[in-house]
Design an enzyme around this catalytic site. Structure first.
Site, short mmCIF file in Angstrom:
data_model
loop_
_atom_site.label_atom_id
_atom_site.label_comp_id
_atom_site.label_asym_id
_atom_site.label_seq_id
_atom_site.Cartn_x
_atom_site.Cartn_y
_atom_site.Cartn_z
N GLU A 96 37.51 30.15 39.12
CA GLU A 96 37.58 30.71 37.58
C GLU A 96 36.83 32.22 37.71
O GLU A 96 37.40 32.79 36.93
CB GLU A 96 36.71 29.83 36.97
CG GLU A 96 37.37 28.37 36.67
CD GLU A 96 36.79 27.46 35.77
OE1 GLU A 96 35.82 27.99 34.93
OE2 GLU A 96 37.00 26.14 35.64
N GLU A 97 36.11 32.38 38.61
CA GLU A 97 35.55 33.91 38.62
C GLU A 97 36.93 34.83 38.80
O GLU A 97 36.88 35.73 38.23
CB GLU A 97 34.55 33.96 39.52
CG GLU A 97 34.34 35.30 40.16
CD GLU A 97 32.93 35.44 41.08
OE1 GLU A 97 32.20 34.34 41.21
OE2 GLU A 97 32.96 36.65 41.35
N ARG A 98 37.81 34.40 39.89
CA ARG A 98 38.65 35.37 40.28
C ARG A 98 40.01 35.32 39.16
O ARG A 98 40.31 36.42 38.66
CB ARG A 98 39.43 34.75 41.42
CG ARG A 98 38.45 35.34 42.62
CD ARG A 98 38.79 34.65 43.90
NE ARG A 98 37.55 35.05 44.71
CZ ARG A 98 37.17 34.32 45.85
NH1 ARG A 98 38.22 33.33 46.32
NH2 ARG A 98 36.35 34.68 46.76
N GLY A 154 32.99 39.45 44.31
CA GLY A 154 33.70 37.94 44.11
C GLY A 154 34.95 37.79 45.20
O GLY A 154 35.81 37.03 44.76
N GLY A 176 38.33 37.40 36.34
CA GLY A 176 38.35 39.02 36.79
C GLY A 176 39.67 39.32 36.43
O GLY A 176 39.80 40.86 35.82
#
Ligand SMILES: Cc1cc2nc3c(=O)[nH]c(=O)nc-3n(C[C@H](O)[C@H](O)[C@H](O)COP(=O)(O)OP(=O)(O)OC[C@H]3O[C@@H](n4cnc5c(N)ncnc54)[C@H](O)[C@@H]3O)c2cc1C
Length: 386
Positions: free
Chosen positions: A241-243, A363, A246
């Site tokens: 989800e972070e990627r 990340g 981003g």
């Protein structure tokens, strides 16, 4: 991706929020090196923007992840990278594992107030000696009675100076590195936690970053998310989800860079002609816009798969890689066409040039993304045995 009127309504809510509550103040907050995070998060929380895909039981909207991606894309209209990054930490970096694997008790204590905007969260993974090599981190959480006692430190932690809690990845046993880690919820006011002064950064100036030290910090074992030893696996899932956030968050910022550069090149004349009339320039800008559309398509495809419950490690890594690469390419090319004006600190494009540089590092650096993609393509050489 097919967007419904509900997606478009959410898009408008985020855009209006950014235009009214954030963008008018960005220049000042960039100078101050911080923004009023509690105030902004409370306003975002009141609009439901901090819990779009989070369970309704804990105050979220319970929508599928395509809605989160629409919001991430629209937060990209913020005229700096630091504030959307801080928001992304709260929505897509420190809360996914808690929302998915945390006990109801933990979710009531930490997730509900984070969604409401009453608490600020941060994610503690990286250490001075372990950024890319997450498995090599050294911070420990040793059992003592019903508690964990935490020792070590975390480096470059976004939001940490204002955070109410950290989702911490620490070693909870001496087992092998991929099965000895746990995610633990740590209130930042717990005795034994100290912070470095704000770290002075090349870009992302308005987001606060510090090193966090743990000296015999005691938290109850019930603060662990899920099973002991499953922390590395949960963090890898959380990274997806972070990627995606981003990558989605880059799209509109890069388009803004192209748009302001087009406007400037129409006005700016050299040798009697507008800069934009040079084929080398208008072709280049068209090519960059095409690349941004390709990034958007990649992000949407990954999101569609994620919504359908598929493993998106490959596509999310590709999207993150492409976003980092393109961030450097677009901002560098645009800055060039601004000439000396592009080299001025307060120029929109020069800020984007500094801010987007992080995307290839944080990340998971570009090379880490390439390693993951190679592994999934079956072309990563195995470890050689002597
Ligand atoms: C502004 C900012 C905010 C951040 N926020 C957070 C946060 O909130 N929480 C958190 O936990 N972390 C955070 N980080 C840390 C970030 O995720 C790490 O910096 C990143 O993962 C890279 O780790 P490193 O800096 O230790 O680089 P290293 O691991 O030392 O790598 C250095 C470089 O070497 C290359 N490299 C590394 N490994 C390989 C390899 N196997 N093959 C080829 N090349 C390789 C890459 O180019 C990489 O950039 C933040 C960092 C910054 C700068």
């Amino acid at each position: 991706m097919i967007f419904t009127p509900e997606h478009e309504a959410l898009r408008k809510t985020v855009r209006d929020f950014v235009a009214k509550e954030i963008n008018p103040h960005v220049d000042q907050w960039e100078k101050e090196g911080r923004f009023p995070i509690h105030d902004i998060f409370k306003k975002a929380g009141d609009l439901g923007l901090l819990g779009i895909s989070k369970p309704e039981k804990f105050g979220g909207m319970g929508l599928d992840y395509s809605y989160s991606i629409v919001a991430a894309e629209e937060f990209g209209t913020i005229t700096c990278g630091g504030i959307p990054m801080s928001i992304g930490v709260q929505t897509d970096m420190c809360t996914p594992a808690l929302a998915r694997f945390g006990s109801d008790e933990l979710r009531d204590e930490f997730l509900r107030p984070a969604i409401a905007g009453d608490m600020v969260g941060c994610i503690g993974v990286s250490e001075v000696g372990a950024g890319s090599d997450v498995a090599g981190l050294k911070t420990t959480a040793r059992k003592d009675g019903d508690d964990y006692v935490i020792n070590g430190s975390k480096m470059w932690i976004t939001n940490s100076p204002s955070a109410d809690w950290m989702c911490l990845l620490a070693n909870t046993s001496d087992d092998k590195p991929h099965v000895n880690k746990s995610l633990i919820m740590v209130p930042m006011k717990t005795p034994g936690i100290t912070l470095s002064p704000h770290l002075d950064k090349l870009g992302m100036r308005s987001s606060e970053t510090a090193q966090v030290f743990f000296d015999n910090v005691r938290v109850p074992q019930r603060n662990r998310i899920g099973h002991e030893g499953a922390g590395f696996m949960m963090q890898m899932l959380q990274f997806q989800e972070e990627r995606l956030f981003g990558a989605a968050n880059m799209i509109k910022g890069l388009e803004q860079c192209i748009d302001v550069t087009i406007d400037y090149c129409k006005e700016r004349k050299t040798f009697g002609n507008a800069l934009i009339d040079n084929q080398v320039i208008h072709f280049r800008l068209a090519e960059l816009q095409t690349e941004v559309e390709a990034l958007r398509a990649l992000v949407y495809q990954a999101t569609e798969m994620y919504v359908r419950g598929k493993d998106v490690t490959r596509l999310a890594s590709m999207a993150k890689l492409k976003a980092g690469r393109l961030g450097r390419e677009v901002t560098d090319a645009c800055l060039q066409y601004w000439g000396g004006m592009g080299f001025m600190w307060d120029n929109h494009v020069s800020r984007a040039y500094r801010d987007t540089r992080l995307v290839s590092i944080g990340g998971g650096a570009d090379e880490i993304m390439l390693g993951i993609i190679c592994k999934l393509m079956g072309i990563l050489p195995g470890k050689k045995k002597d």
